[in-house]
Design an enzyme around this catalytic site. Structure first.
Site, PDB file in Angstrom:
ATOM      1  N   ASP A  38       0.859  -1.189   0.000  1.00 36.35           N
ATOM      2  CA  ASP A  38       0.000   0.000   0.000  1.00 36.35           C
ATOM      3  C   ASP A  38       0.892   1.235   0.000  1.00 36.35           C
ATOM      4  OD1 ASP A  38      -3.306   0.097   0.710  1.00 36.35           O
ATOM      5  OD2 ASP A  38      -2.215   1.983   0.762  1.00 36.35           O
ATOM      6  N   ASN A  90      -4.714  -4.130  -7.653  1.00 39.71           N
ATOM      7  CA  ASN A  90      -5.970  -3.665  -7.052  1.00 39.71           C
ATOM      8  C   ASN A  90      -5.969  -2.179  -6.682  1.00 39.71           C
ATOM      9  OD1 ASN A  90      -8.519  -4.036  -5.260  1.00 39.71           O
ATOM     10  ND2 ASN A  90      -6.950  -3.255  -3.859  1.00 39.71           N
ATOM     11  N   TYR A 156     -11.659   7.905 -14.401  1.00 36.95           N
ATOM     12  CA  TYR A 156     -11.866   6.588 -13.778  1.00 36.95           C
ATOM     13  C   TYR A 156     -12.458   5.618 -14.797  1.00 36.95           C
ATOM     14  CZ  TYR A 156     -13.209   3.289 -10.054  1.00 36.95           C
ATOM     15  OH  TYR A 156     -13.332   2.181  -9.243  1.00 36.95           O
ATOM     16  N   LYS A 160     -10.608   2.266 -16.221  1.00 36.45           N
ATOM     17  CA  LYS A 160     -11.158   0.922 -15.970  1.00 36.45           C
ATOM     18  C   LYS A 160     -11.497   0.210 -17.275  1.00 36.45           C
ATOM     19  CE  LYS A 160     -10.888   1.002 -11.424  1.00 36.45           C
ATOM     20  NZ  LYS A 160      -9.888   0.190 -10.707  1.00 36.45           N
ATOM     21  N   ILE A 189     -19.034  -0.750  -3.820  1.00 41.03           N
ATOM     22  CA  ILE A 189     -18.712  -1.603  -2.673  1.00 41.03           C
ATOM     23  C   ILE A 189     -18.459  -0.687  -1.474  1.00 41.03           C
ATOM     24  CG2 ILE A 189     -17.157  -3.430  -1.828  1.00 41.03           C
ATOM     25  CD1 ILE A 189     -18.703  -4.195  -4.434  1.00 41.03           C
ATOM     26  N   THR A 191     -16.632   0.588   0.925  1.00 40.88           N
ATOM     27  CA  THR A 191     -15.245   0.691   1.408  1.00 40.88           C
ATOM     28  C   THR A 191     -14.925   2.170   1.635  1.00 40.88           C
ATOM     29  OG1 THR A 191     -14.184   1.115  -0.709  1.00 40.88           O
ATOM     30  CG2 THR A 191     -14.621  -1.209  -0.180  1.00 40.88           C
TER      31      THR A 191
HETATM   32  P1  NAD Z   1      -9.911   1.812  -0.768  1.00 35.66           P
HETATM   33  O1  NAD Z   1      -9.719   3.283  -0.875  1.00 35.66           O
HETATM   34  O2  NAD Z   1     -10.603   1.247   0.417  1.00 35.66           O
HETATM   35  O3  NAD Z   1      -8.515   1.050  -0.932  1.00 35.66           O
HETATM   36  C1  NAD Z   1      -7.616   1.384  -1.948  1.00 35.66           C
HETATM   37  C2  NAD Z   1      -6.213   1.248  -1.397  1.00 35.66           C
HETATM   38  O4  NAD Z   1      -5.320   1.573  -2.449  1.00 35.66           O
HETATM   39  C3  NAD Z   1      -5.933   2.214  -0.232  1.00 35.66           C
HETATM   40  O5  NAD Z   1      -5.418   1.507   0.878  1.00 35.66           O
HETATM   41  C4  NAD Z   1      -4.929   3.185  -0.815  1.00 35.66           C
HETATM   42  O6  NAD Z   1      -3.976   3.657   0.133  1.00 35.66           O
HETATM   43  C5  NAD Z   1      -4.272   2.343  -1.892  1.00 35.66           C
HETATM   44  N1  NAD Z   1      -3.688   3.203  -2.916  1.00 35.66           N
HETATM   45  C6  NAD Z   1      -4.257   4.271  -3.511  1.00 35.66           C
HETATM   46  N2  NAD Z   1      -3.388   4.847  -4.341  1.00 35.66           N
HETATM   47  C7  NAD Z   1      -2.243   4.130  -4.270  1.00 35.66           C
HETATM   48  C8  NAD Z   1      -0.978   4.255  -4.873  1.00 35.66           C
HETATM   49  N3  NAD Z   1      -0.712   5.244  -5.735  1.00 35.66           N
HETATM   50  N4  NAD Z   1      -0.027   3.343  -4.587  1.00 35.66           N
HETATM   51  C9  NAD Z   1      -0.279   2.350  -3.695  1.00 35.66           C
HETATM   52  N5  NAD Z   1      -1.456   2.181  -3.075  1.00 35.66           N
HETATM   53  C10 NAD Z   1      -2.426   3.077  -3.358  1.00 35.66           C
HETATM   54  O7  NAD Z   1     -10.678   1.400  -2.116  1.00 35.66           O
HETATM   55  P2  NAD Z   1     -11.401   0.048  -2.551  1.00 35.66           P
HETATM   56  O8  NAD Z   1     -12.830   0.360  -2.673  1.00 35.66           O
HETATM   57  O9  NAD Z   1     -10.960  -1.091  -1.748  1.00 35.66           O
HETATM   58  O10 NAD Z   1     -10.840  -0.062  -4.037  1.00 35.66           O
HETATM   59  C11 NAD Z   1      -9.925  -1.085  -4.448  1.00 35.66           C
HETATM   60  C12 NAD Z   1     -10.025  -1.243  -5.956  1.00 35.66           C
HETATM   61  O11 NAD Z   1     -11.366  -1.626  -6.296  1.00 35.66           O
HETATM   62  C13 NAD Z   1      -9.733   0.023  -6.746  1.00 35.66           C
HETATM   63  O12 NAD Z   1      -9.031  -0.297  -7.928  1.00 35.66           O
HETATM   64  C14 NAD Z   1     -11.115   0.546  -7.086  1.00 35.66           C
HETATM   65  O13 NAD Z   1     -11.127   1.335  -8.257  1.00 35.66           O
HETATM   66  C15 NAD Z   1     -11.842  -0.769  -7.295  1.00 35.66           C
HETATM   67  N6  NAD Z   1     -13.285  -0.652  -7.190  1.00 35.66           N
HETATM   68  C16 NAD Z   1     -13.866  -0.174  -6.053  1.00 35.66           C
HETATM   69  C17 NAD Z   1     -15.241  -0.045  -6.003  1.00 35.66           C
HETATM   70  C18 NAD Z   1     -15.958   0.508  -4.798  1.00 35.66           C
HETATM   71  O14 NAD Z   1     -17.132   0.870  -4.934  1.00 35.66           O
HETATM   72  N7  NAD Z   1     -15.364   0.552  -3.619  1.00 35.66           N
HETATM   73  C19 NAD Z   1     -16.011  -0.397  -7.109  1.00 35.66           C
HETATM   74  C20 NAD Z   1     -15.383  -0.898  -8.245  1.00 35.66           C
HETATM   75  C21 NAD Z   1     -14.002  -1.023  -8.273  1.00 35.66           C
END
Ligand code: NAD
Length: 249
Positions: A38, A90, A156, A160, A189, A191
Site C-alpha cells: 500500500d 488492485n 476513472y 477501468k 462496494i 469501502t
Molecule cells: P480503498 O480506498 O478502500 O482502498 C484502496 C487502497 O489503495 C488504499 O489503501 C490506498 O492507500 C491504496 N492506494 C491508492 N493509491 C495508491 C498508490 N498510488 N499506490 C499504492 N497504493 C495506493 O478502495 P477500494 O474500494 O478497496 O478499491 C480497491 C479497488 O477496487 C480500486 O481499484 C477501485 O477502483 C476498485 N473498485 C472499487 C469499487 C468501490 O465501490 N469501492 C467499485 C469498483 C471497483
C-alpha cells in the site's frame, strides 16, 4: 469449495484497505504468503498484523504504484519470498468529479497513473517473475465502470475500460505459458473509497443496485480468489462482474 494457496506467494496492491485488504486476508487464510502493498507501509503493516493474528504469513511493503520502480521493487519482494504465483493489481483512486469538458488535467494524470499505468507496471514486472516461478494467475481490479460510463468520472471510466482491454491482451499473450489473466468488475462496494459520498448520494447509489444495497469487500474477494485458483483453470482474458445486478438494469 475448498481453495488452497499453500506454497504460493501473492502480491496484492492497495491491500491496506477495503477490497485489497479483504483479498489479502482471504489469500493468507487459504495458505498463501502475501506481500501486502500500500501507499504507506504502516497501513500495510496493520493488515500484516491482522493476518499474523490469524496464523497467516505476510509482509508489508510501502510505495506509490504509479511509479514503475516501486512496482518493480514490490515484485522483487515477492520473488525473495519464493517466487510470484498470484498477483492482484488492485490499488485505485476515485479522482476528482467533473464533466469531461472541465476535468482537471492533474486529476486525469493521477487517476490514469494509479488506475491504469500501475496495472501495466504490475503486468510488465510481474509476468516475467511469474514465468520464472512456473506460472500463476493475475486479477486486475476493474469496475462495472470498465463497461459502462458514469457522468463526472471520465478518468476513472477510461482507466477501468483500459484495464479490461489490457487484461484481454495479456491473457492472449500468455495463455499457453501457464499464466491466466482476468479482470473483476465490482459495482459500488462499501469501502473507504466511497466515504466522501453524503447520505443522499449513497442512497441514490444503492437504488442503482437491484440487490438493494452496496456490495461488501468480502464478496469481491470471493470472486477474486476463485479466479486466482486452479478451479478457474479454463478462465482467462475475461471480465467478471460482482455487481448486485447493477448492469442488468
Ligand atoms: P480503498 O480506498 O478502500 O482502498 C484502496 C487502497 O489503495 C488504499 O489503501 C490506498 O492507500 C491504496 N492506494 C491508492 N493509491 C495508491 C498508490 N498510488 N499506490 C499504492 N497504493 C495506493 O478502495 P477500494 O474500494 O478497496 O478499491 C480497491 C479497488 O477496487 C480500486 O481499484 C477501485 O477502483 C476498485 N473498485 C472499487 C469499487 C468501490 O465501490 N469501492 C467499485 C469498483 C471497483
Amino acid at each position: 469449495m475448498n481453495i488452497s494457496f499453500e506454497g504460493k506467494v501473492a502480491l496484492v496492491t492497495g491491500a491496506g484497505s477495503g477490497i485489497g485488504e479483504a483479498i489479502a486476508l482471504d489469500l493468507a487464510g487459504a495458505g498463501a504468503q502475501v506481500v501486502v502493498a500500500d501507499l504507506k507501509e504502516e497501513v500495510a503493516q496493520g493488515v500484516v498484523e491482522r493476518i499474523a493474528a490469524r496464523g497467516g504469513k505476510a509482509v508489508a511493503a510501502g510505495g506509490d504504484v504509479s511509479d514503475p520502480d516501486v512496482v518493480a521493487r514490490l515484485v522483487e519482494t515477492a520473488v525473495a519470498l519464493g517466487g510470484l504465483h498470484l498477483l492482484v493489481n488492485n490499488a485505485g483512486i476515485g479522482g476528482p468529479s467533473a464533466p469531461t469538458g472541465e476535468y482537471p488535467l492533474e486529476g486525469w494524470q493521477q487517476v490514469i497513473g494509479v488506475n491504469l499505468n500501475a496495472v501495466f507496471y504490475g503486468l510488465r514486472f510481474g509476468i516475467p517473475a511469474m514465468l520464472a516461478s512456473g506460472g500463476g494467475a493475475i486479477v486486475n481490479m476493474a469496475s462495472i465502470l470498465g463497461s459502462v460510463g458514469f457522468a463526472g468520472s471520465p478518468a476513472y471510466v477510461a482507466a477501468k475500460h483500459a484495464v479490461v482491454g489490457l487484461t484481454k491482451n495479456a491473457a492472449q499473450e500468455y495463455a499457453t505459458q501457464g499464466i491466466r489473466v482476468n479482470a473483476v468488475g465490482p459495482a459500488f462496494i462499501d469501502t473507504p473509497l466511497l466515504s466522501h459520498f453524503d447520505e443522499a448520494t449513497r442512497n441514490w447509489l444503492i437504488a442503482k443496485h437491484p440487490a438493494g444495497r452496496l456490495g461488501r469487500a468480502e464478496e469481491v474477494s470471493a470472486l477474486t480468489l476463485f479466479l486466482l485458483s486452479d478451479r478457474a483453470s479454463f478462465i482467462t482474458g475475461s471480465y467478471h462482474l460482482v455487481d448486485g445486478g447493477y448492469t442488468a438494469l
